[in-house]
Scaffold this motif. Structure first.
Motif, PDB file in Angstrom:
ATOM      1  N   SER A  24       0.825  -1.213   0.000  1.00  0.00           N
ATOM      2  CA  SER A  24       0.000   0.000   0.000  1.00  0.00           C
ATOM      3  C   SER A  24       0.859   1.264   0.000  1.00  0.00           C
ATOM      4  CB  SER A  24      -0.911   0.024   1.229  1.00  0.00           C
ATOM      5  OG  SER A  24      -1.796  -1.057   1.191  1.00  0.00           O
ATOM      6  N   GLU A  25       2.061   1.161   0.511  1.00  0.00           N
ATOM      7  CA  GLU A  25       2.959   2.318   0.620  1.00  0.00           C
ATOM      8  C   GLU A  25       3.704   2.556  -0.689  1.00  0.00           C
ATOM      9  OE1 GLU A  25       4.446   5.498   1.619  1.00  0.00           O
ATOM     10  OE2 GLU A  25       3.430   4.531   3.319  1.00  0.00           O
ATOM     11  N   ILE A  26       3.828   3.829  -1.100  1.00  0.00           N
ATOM     12  CA  ILE A  26       4.573   4.126  -2.338  1.00  0.00           C
ATOM     13  C   ILE A  26       5.916   4.799  -2.062  1.00  0.00           C
ATOM     14  CG2 ILE A  26       2.570   4.178  -3.855  1.00  0.00           C
ATOM     15  CD1 ILE A  26       2.685   7.259  -3.723  1.00  0.00           C
ATOM     16  N   ASP A  27       6.137   5.310  -0.870  1.00  0.00           N
ATOM     17  CA  ASP A  27       7.406   5.948  -0.538  1.00  0.00           C
ATOM     18  C   ASP A  27       8.472   4.876  -0.293  1.00  0.00           C
ATOM     19  OD1 ASP A  27       9.268   6.963   1.930  1.00  0.00           O
ATOM     20  OD2 ASP A  27       8.803   8.592   0.516  1.00  0.00           O
ATOM     21  N   PRO A  28       9.569   4.894  -1.048  1.00  0.00           N
ATOM     22  CA  PRO A  28      10.591   3.837  -0.930  1.00  0.00           C
ATOM     23  C   PRO A  28      11.167   3.676   0.478  1.00  0.00           C
ATOM     24  CG  PRO A  28      10.990   5.146  -2.885  1.00  0.00           C
ATOM     25  CD  PRO A  28       9.896   5.837  -2.134  1.00  0.00           C
ATOM     26  N   LYS A  29      11.424   4.778   1.173  1.00  0.00           N
ATOM     27  CA  LYS A  29      12.007   4.678   2.516  1.00  0.00           C
ATOM     28  C   LYS A  29      11.029   4.045   3.493  1.00  0.00           C
ATOM     29  CE  LYS A  29      15.311   8.417   2.078  1.00  0.00           C
ATOM     30  NZ  LYS A  29      15.747   9.725   2.534  1.00  0.00           N
ATOM     31  N   LYS A  30       9.775   4.426   3.397  1.00  0.00           N
ATOM     32  CA  LYS A  30       8.765   3.835   4.274  1.00  0.00           C
ATOM     33  C   LYS A  30       8.561   2.366   3.935  1.00  0.00           C
ATOM     34  CE  LYS A  30       6.282   8.122   5.136  1.00  0.00           C
ATOM     35  NZ  LYS A  30       5.036   8.877   4.916  1.00  0.00           N
ATOM     36  N   ARG A  31       8.605   2.045   2.649  1.00  0.00           N
ATOM     37  CA  ARG A  31       8.476   0.642   2.233  1.00  0.00           C
ATOM     38  C   ARG A  31       9.618  -0.183   2.820  1.00  0.00           C
ATOM     39  NH1 ARG A  31       7.641  -1.085  -3.516  1.00  0.00           N
ATOM     40  NH2 ARG A  31       6.122  -2.509  -2.645  1.00  0.00           N
ATOM     41  N   LEU A  32      10.827   0.364   2.801  1.00  0.00           N
ATOM     42  CA  LEU A  32      11.981  -0.353   3.355  1.00  0.00           C
ATOM     43  C   LEU A  32      11.788  -0.604   4.841  1.00  0.00           C
ATOM     44  CD1 LEU A  32      14.743  -1.616   2.935  1.00  0.00           C
ATOM     45  CD2 LEU A  32      15.749   0.645   3.314  1.00  0.00           C
ATOM     46  N   GLY A  33      11.278   0.395   5.556  1.00  0.00           N
ATOM     47  CA  GLY A  33      11.014   0.219   6.985  1.00  0.00           C
ATOM     48  C   GLY A  33      10.008  -0.895   7.237  1.00  0.00           C
ATOM     49  N   ILE A  34       8.948  -0.929   6.439  1.00  0.00           N
ATOM     50  CA  ILE A  34       7.939  -1.984   6.568  1.00  0.00           C
ATOM     51  C   ILE A  34       8.552  -3.338   6.231  1.00  0.00           C
ATOM     52  CG2 ILE A  34       5.770  -2.869   5.630  1.00  0.00           C
ATOM     53  CD1 ILE A  34       4.994   0.127   5.141  1.00  0.00           C
ATOM     54  N   LEU A  35       9.345  -3.369   5.170  1.00  0.00           N
ATOM     55  CA  LEU A  35       9.989  -4.610   4.745  1.00  0.00           C
ATOM     56  C   LEU A  35      10.917  -5.151   5.826  1.00  0.00           C
ATOM     57  CD1 LEU A  35      10.466  -6.643   2.453  1.00  0.00           C
ATOM     58  CD2 LEU A  35      12.191  -5.081   1.534  1.00  0.00           C
ATOM     59  N   GLU A  36      11.677  -4.260   6.443  1.00  0.00           N
ATOM     60  CA  GLU A  36      12.602  -4.693   7.494  1.00  0.00           C
ATOM     61  C   GLU A  36      11.880  -5.195   8.740  1.00  0.00           C
ATOM     62  OE1 GLU A  36      15.154  -1.275   7.839  1.00  0.00           O
ATOM     63  OE2 GLU A  36      16.469  -1.999   6.242  1.00  0.00           O
ATOM     64  N   SER A  37      10.633  -4.775   8.923  1.00  0.00           N
ATOM     65  CA  SER A  37       9.872  -5.226  10.089  1.00  0.00           C
ATOM     66  C   SER A  37       9.195  -6.580   9.871  1.00  0.00           C
ATOM     67  CB  SER A  37       8.808  -4.187  10.464  1.00  0.00           C
ATOM     68  OG  SER A  37       7.751  -4.190   9.518  1.00  0.00           O
ATOM     69  N   LEU A  38       9.197  -7.065   8.629  1.00  0.00           N
ATOM     70  CA  LEU A  38       8.584  -8.366   8.343  1.00  0.00           C
ATOM     71  C   LEU A  38       9.468  -9.489   8.890  1.00  0.00           C
ATOM     72  CD1 LEU A  38       7.434  -7.872   4.619  1.00  0.00           C
ATOM     73  CD2 LEU A  38       5.974  -7.943   6.652  1.00  0.00           C
TER      74      LEU A  38
END
Length: 190
Positions: free
Chosen positions: A13-27
């Motif tokens: 759902s997120e389009i901002d790359p930095k925020k996506r990376l944060g979400i990805l790292e939390s998986l």
């Protein structure tokens, strides 16, 4: 059809790359999250090694595909070679991770469409004539169609780009209620 576990919803759902990376790292670590990390690296890397940061390579390839759509005639061979290279970069031959790729493609289209409501988008006469909201939506439809179905047709890679085209169409349909009809019109005219 391309359903994923709900834990991936915030990431897609997120389009901002930095925020996506944060979400990805939390998986949590898993085969799926490992593939997403690999996909993230492919999408947000400086593939030309020019020292640039925050490059959305797949978004750039969308722009390239749109530009290649209008190339033909004596540039046809160049266009077809370039499209084949881009299709390979976008991992369209990966049949094992179809659902992940579908959602990544939709996210790419969503990121592109997020720029289509800006003030200068679809303006004319060197920016002196601003486009109306309706003109922006119609232009976004045309852009999305050209960088997906349009280029797939003219380059003869419909099968290879099938998932890409489907994801871009689906994202466009969700963008605005007018888009379905406009997309179908573009598709039937070309």
């Amino acid at each position: 059809m391309y359903e994923l576990h709900e834990s991936f919803t915030p990431y897609y759902s997120e389009i901002d790359p930095k925020k996506r990376l944060g979400i990805l790292e939390s998986l949590p670590e898993s085969e799926e999250s490992g593939f997403l990390r690999e996909l993230y690296h492919d999408r947000y890397s400086d593939h030309e090694n020019r020292g640039r940061k925050n490059v959305d390579w797949w978004l750039w390839r969308c722009i390239c595909l749109q530009q290649l759509y209008s190339k033909g005639g004596f540039l046809k061979r160049f266009r077809d070679r370039e499209v084949a290279k881009i299709v390979q970069e976008l991992r369209t031959d990966d049949t094992e991770h179809t659902a992940f790729l579908y959602h990544e493609y939709r996210n790419t289209a969503r990121r592109y469409l997020s720029t289509c409501r800006s003030g200068n988008y679809a303006s004319r006469f060197m920016g002196f004539r601003q486009a109306s909201d309706d003109e922006k939506v119609l232009r976004a439809c045309s852009d999305i169609w050209q960088m997906s179905r349009g280029i797939a047709r003219v380059a003869g890679v419909q099968d290879a780009m099938k998932l890409w085209c489907e994801a871009f169409r689906d994202e466009l349909i969700d963008y605005d209620s007018v888009c379905r009809e406009e997309y179908e019109r573009l598709d039937s005219e070309q």
